[in-house]
Design a protein around this motif. Structure first.
Motif, PDB file in Angstrom:
ATOM      1  N   TYR A 255       0.888  11.541   4.658  1.00 27.08           N
ATOM      2  CA  TYR A 255       0.558  10.420   5.548  1.00 27.08           C
ATOM      3  C   TYR A 255       0.975  10.675   7.000  1.00 27.08           C
ATOM      4  CZ  TYR A 255       0.451   5.664   7.409  1.00 27.08           C
ATOM      5  OH  TYR A 255       0.206   4.550   8.181  1.00 27.08           O
TER       6      TYR A 255
ATOM      7  N   HIS B 291      -3.434  10.767  -3.902  1.00 25.90           N
ATOM      8  CA  HIS B 291      -3.451   9.472  -4.578  1.00 25.90           C
ATOM      9  C   HIS B 291      -3.676   9.637  -6.078  1.00 25.90           C
ATOM     10  CE1 HIS B 291      -7.637  10.383  -3.896  1.00 25.90           C
ATOM     11  NE2 HIS B 291      -7.991   9.417  -4.747  1.00 25.90           N
TER      12      HIS B 291
ATOM     13  N   ILE C 296       0.849  -1.193   0.000  1.00 22.02           N
ATOM     14  CA  ILE C 296       0.000   0.000   0.000  1.00 22.02           C
ATOM     15  C   ILE C 296       0.887   1.246   0.000  1.00 22.02           C
ATOM     16  CG2 ILE C 296      -1.711   1.295   1.308  1.00 22.02           C
ATOM     17  CD1 ILE C 296      -2.868  -1.308   2.258  1.00 22.02           C
ATOM     18  N   LYS C 297       0.526   2.192  -0.880  1.00 19.61           N
ATOM     19  CA  LYS C 297       1.287   3.431  -1.005  1.00 19.61           C
ATOM     20  C   LYS C 297       0.806   4.448   0.027  1.00 19.61           C
ATOM     21  CE  LYS C 297       1.605   2.706  -5.973  1.00 19.61           C
ATOM     22  NZ  LYS C 297       1.113   3.179  -7.265  1.00 19.61           N
ATOM     23  N   GLN C 298       1.682   5.393   0.334  1.00 20.91           N
ATOM     24  CA  GLN C 298       1.357   6.467   1.258  1.00 20.91           C
ATOM     25  C   GLN C 298       1.643   7.802   0.594  1.00 20.91           C
ATOM     26  OE1 GLN C 298       3.878   5.603   4.584  1.00 20.91           O
ATOM     27  NE2 GLN C 298       2.620   3.895   5.264  1.00 20.91           N
TER      28      GLN C 298
ATOM     29  N   ASP D  19      -7.571   1.780   3.208  1.00 21.80           N
ATOM     30  CA  ASP D  19      -6.993   1.486   1.895  1.00 21.80           C
ATOM     31  C   ASP D  19      -7.977   1.988   0.841  1.00 21.80           C
ATOM     32  OD1 ASP D  19      -6.014   0.441  -0.462  1.00 21.80           O
ATOM     33  OD2 ASP D  19      -6.001  -1.636   0.203  1.00 21.80           O
TER      34      ASP D  19
ATOM     35  N   GLN E 141      -7.880   2.414  -3.272  1.00 22.20           N
ATOM     36  CA  GLN E 141      -7.208   2.200  -4.552  1.00 22.20           C
ATOM     37  C   GLN E 141      -5.695   2.002  -4.375  1.00 22.20           C
ATOM     38  OE1 GLN E 141      -8.355   5.384  -7.217  1.00 22.20           O
ATOM     39  NE2 GLN E 141     -10.394   4.540  -7.455  1.00 22.20           N
ATOM     40  N   GLY E 142      -5.329   1.259  -3.332  1.00 20.24           N
ATOM     41  CA  GLY E 142      -3.924   0.943  -3.096  1.00 20.24           C
ATOM     42  C   GLY E 142      -3.149   2.010  -2.339  1.00 20.24           C
ATOM     43  N   TRP E 143      -3.847   3.002  -1.812  1.00 20.86           N
ATOM     44  CA  TRP E 143      -3.219   4.089  -1.050  1.00 20.86           C
ATOM     45  C   TRP E 143      -3.807   4.125   0.354  1.00 20.86           C
ATOM     46  CZ3 TRP E 143       0.414   7.663  -2.896  1.00 20.86           C
ATOM     47  CH2 TRP E 143       0.671   7.592  -4.268  1.00 20.86           C
ATOM     48  N   GLN E 144      -2.971   4.430   1.352  1.00 21.42           N
ATOM     49  CA  GLN E 144      -3.452   4.704   2.702  1.00 21.42           C
ATOM     50  C   GLN E 144      -3.993   6.123   2.713  1.00 21.42           C
ATOM     51  OE1 GLN E 144      -3.489   3.216   6.060  1.00 21.42           O
ATOM     52  NE2 GLN E 144      -3.752   1.548   4.603  1.00 21.42           N
TER      53      GLN E 144
END
Length: 160
Positions: free
Chosen positions: A8, A51, A2-4, A20, A22-25
């Motif tokens: 963040y 994001h 998971i990307k930040q 989460d 779409q793959g982002w925190q």
């Protein structure tokens, strides 16, 4: 993985509930849903939308490339303005709906050279890599393309 976003640590410090997306925190909320809704309706809310993809396109051939792949007339876009439109493939099918910003020109170190046009494309999070690859495939030697998604921040201000 998971990307930040670059914000963040700020979200954690402010005790946001992270989810989460779409793959982002991403922060879901900071307090109560109703309280946050009322704050945006009566004053303002600032939202981290980092994001979303951010791709910078610059160089002597930037406008020509974007004129080919973007559904709006890039020549009419003045510095500081943005246009909503579509990025299409060679057959005209939609790859993504994006915002295209015309950034201030970058002056060449040589005063004899004209300033180069610069643009920023904001893509949907799920399509950033596809749009980046598409642009790179169609760019000539006189175009620079840089993915600035991980190194910049994008926020949205909403309210009355």
């Amino acid at each position: 993985m998971i990307k930040q976003t670059a914000l963040y640590p700020v979200h954690l410090r402010l005790k946001a509930k992270m989810v989460d997306f779409q793959g982002w925190q991403m922060p879901l909320l900071y307090s109560d849903t109703q309280e946050e809704y009322q704050a945006v309706r009566s004053t303002a809310g600032l939202f981290d939308v980092s994001h979303l993809g951010r791709i910078e396109v610059s160089g002597a051939g930037a406008a020509a490339l974007l004129q080919k792949v973007f559904t709006r007339n890039v020549e009419k876009l003045v510095e500081g303005a943005a246009a909503y439109g579509l990025i299409c493939n060679d057959a005209g099918s939609i790859l993504d709906d994006v915002l295209l910003y015309r950034l201030p020109a970058e002056q060449s170190p040589s005063s004899a050279s004209p300033a180069e046009r610069r643009y920023l494309i904001s893509t949907n999070a799920a399509n950033t890599e596809n749009i980046l690859a598409w642009l790179k495939r169609h760019a000539g030697q006189d175009v620079r393309i840089a993915d600035t998604t991980q190194t910049t921040v994008q926020v949205a201000l909403q309210g009355p």
